[in-house]
Enzyme design. Structure first.
Site, PDB file in Angstrom:
ATOM      1  N   SER A 138       0.839  -1.034   0.071  1.00  0.00           N
ATOM      2  CA  SER A 138       0.120   0.096   0.002  1.00  0.00           C
ATOM      3  C   SER A 138       0.765   1.174   0.150  1.00  0.00           C
ATOM      4  O   SER A 138       1.874   1.385   0.769  1.00  0.00           O
ATOM      5  CB  SER A 138      -0.773   0.064   1.195  1.00  0.00           C
ATOM      6  OG  SER A 138      -1.676   1.233   1.408  1.00  0.00           O
ATOM      7  N   TYR A 151      -2.602  -0.254  10.216  1.00  0.00           N
ATOM      8  CA  TYR A 151      -2.616  -0.666   8.838  1.00  0.00           C
ATOM      9  C   TYR A 151      -1.525  -0.247   8.098  1.00  0.00           C
ATOM     10  O   TYR A 151      -0.787  -1.173   7.452  1.00  0.00           O
ATOM     11  CB  TYR A 151      -3.737   0.085   8.170  1.00  0.00           C
ATOM     12  CG  TYR A 151      -3.897  -0.284   6.788  1.00  0.00           C
ATOM     13  CD1 TYR A 151      -4.383  -1.653   6.105  1.00  0.00           C
ATOM     14  CD2 TYR A 151      -3.342   0.423   5.568  1.00  0.00           C
ATOM     15  CE1 TYR A 151      -4.660  -1.842   4.857  1.00  0.00           C
ATOM     16  CE2 TYR A 151      -3.420   0.180   4.119  1.00  0.00           C
ATOM     17  CZ  TYR A 151      -4.046  -1.028   3.793  1.00  0.00           C
ATOM     18  OH  TYR A 151      -4.237  -1.449   2.627  1.00  0.00           O
TER      19      TYR A 151
END
Length: 266
Positions: A138, A151
């Site tokens: 990501s 995250y």
């Protein structure tokens, strides 16, 4: 004949309707690969496997035994594994001080321990034949977002795991790379991005003027997995230049996503 004729490709995280995993599965199958899709939902996997003339195996990527069983099943059925892709993820948006221990355990199990176990097993099965490993990471591992610590931290951790594998096991013919999407058009983000104003705000953060698509990610995966690719230990920033901007996605944008009831998972 396609670029991947005769290759066996495993894609984990392909049970969501038209998600990144499913789009990648279709693209690899179109290039001649025998694609084995995995996830937690039997009906969706079975339907996709039939569509692409592939195979499917159930897998809970937060469970070591399930990961090992999945890979063993692929080897038993197909005799080898040439390309392995992990596209699982959970888009948790919680202030760091409010992260519960249960949430942290869930995030670690899915986004760090799961990839760790997956890599351990892949090293074993690819030790004699080599292969390509691709982790969908990501852009948030490289930029600062409010309330996204768990995250971002786990994605950054798996980026380093990929580099470790690339460095130590390259002599065995194993290549390991990551792909870092930014916000991507997927079914999970479709509802909030119906707002033209919100979409325009997000697009203004991207030097290339648009957010990504699953096809963008699939194209990068096809390149990284191909025999022509002389890369390992790299993280392709397939996010339209998002990581060039400092703190590009502010709290107000994420508040809008929360209000819409959807949070992007990549």
């Amino acid at each position: 004949m396609g670029r991947f004729t005769g290759k066996v490709v495993s894609i984990v995280g392909a049970a969501g309707e038209d998600n990144m995993g499913q789009v990648m599965a279709r693209r690899f199958a179109a290039e001649g690969a025998k694609v084995v899709v995995s996830g937690r939902h039997e009906a969706a996997l079975s339907k996709l496997a039939e569509e692409i003339d592939g195979d499917w195996v159930l897998c809970d990527f937060s469970k070591k035994a399930s990961i090992n069983t999945m890979i063993d099943s692929i080897i038993d059925r197909h005799g080898k594994l040439d390309v392995a892709i992990n596209s699982t993820g959970w888009g948790l948006l919680v202030p760091l001080e409010e992260n519960s221990e249960e949430q942290l355990d869930q995030m670690l199990d899915l986004q760090f321990k799961g990839p760790f176990v997956w890599l351990q097993k892949l090293i074993q099965v690819m030790a004699d034949t080599g292969g390509s490993i691709i982790q969908i990471s990501s852009a948030t591992a490289n930029i600062m977002l409010d309330d996204h610590a768990a995250y971002m931290g786990t994605k950054a951790g798996t980026d380093h795991l990929i580099r470790c594998v690339a460095n130590q096991y390259g002599p065995k013919g194993i290549r390991a790379n990551s792909i870092s999407p930014g916000l991507t058009h997927t079914p999970m983000t479709a509802e909030p991005l119906k707002s033209a104003a919100l979409l325009a705000e997000f697009e203004s953060c991207y030097p290339l003027g648009r957010i990504g698509s699953s096809d963008d990610i699939a194209a990068a995966a096809l390149f990284l997995a191909s025999d022509e690719c002389f890369m390992t230990g790299e993280n392709l920033q397939v996010n339209g230049g998002l990581c060039l901007r400092r703190n590009p996605l502010g709290t107000e944008l994420f508040d809008a996503m929360v209000a819409a009831g959807e949070i992007p998972g990549q």
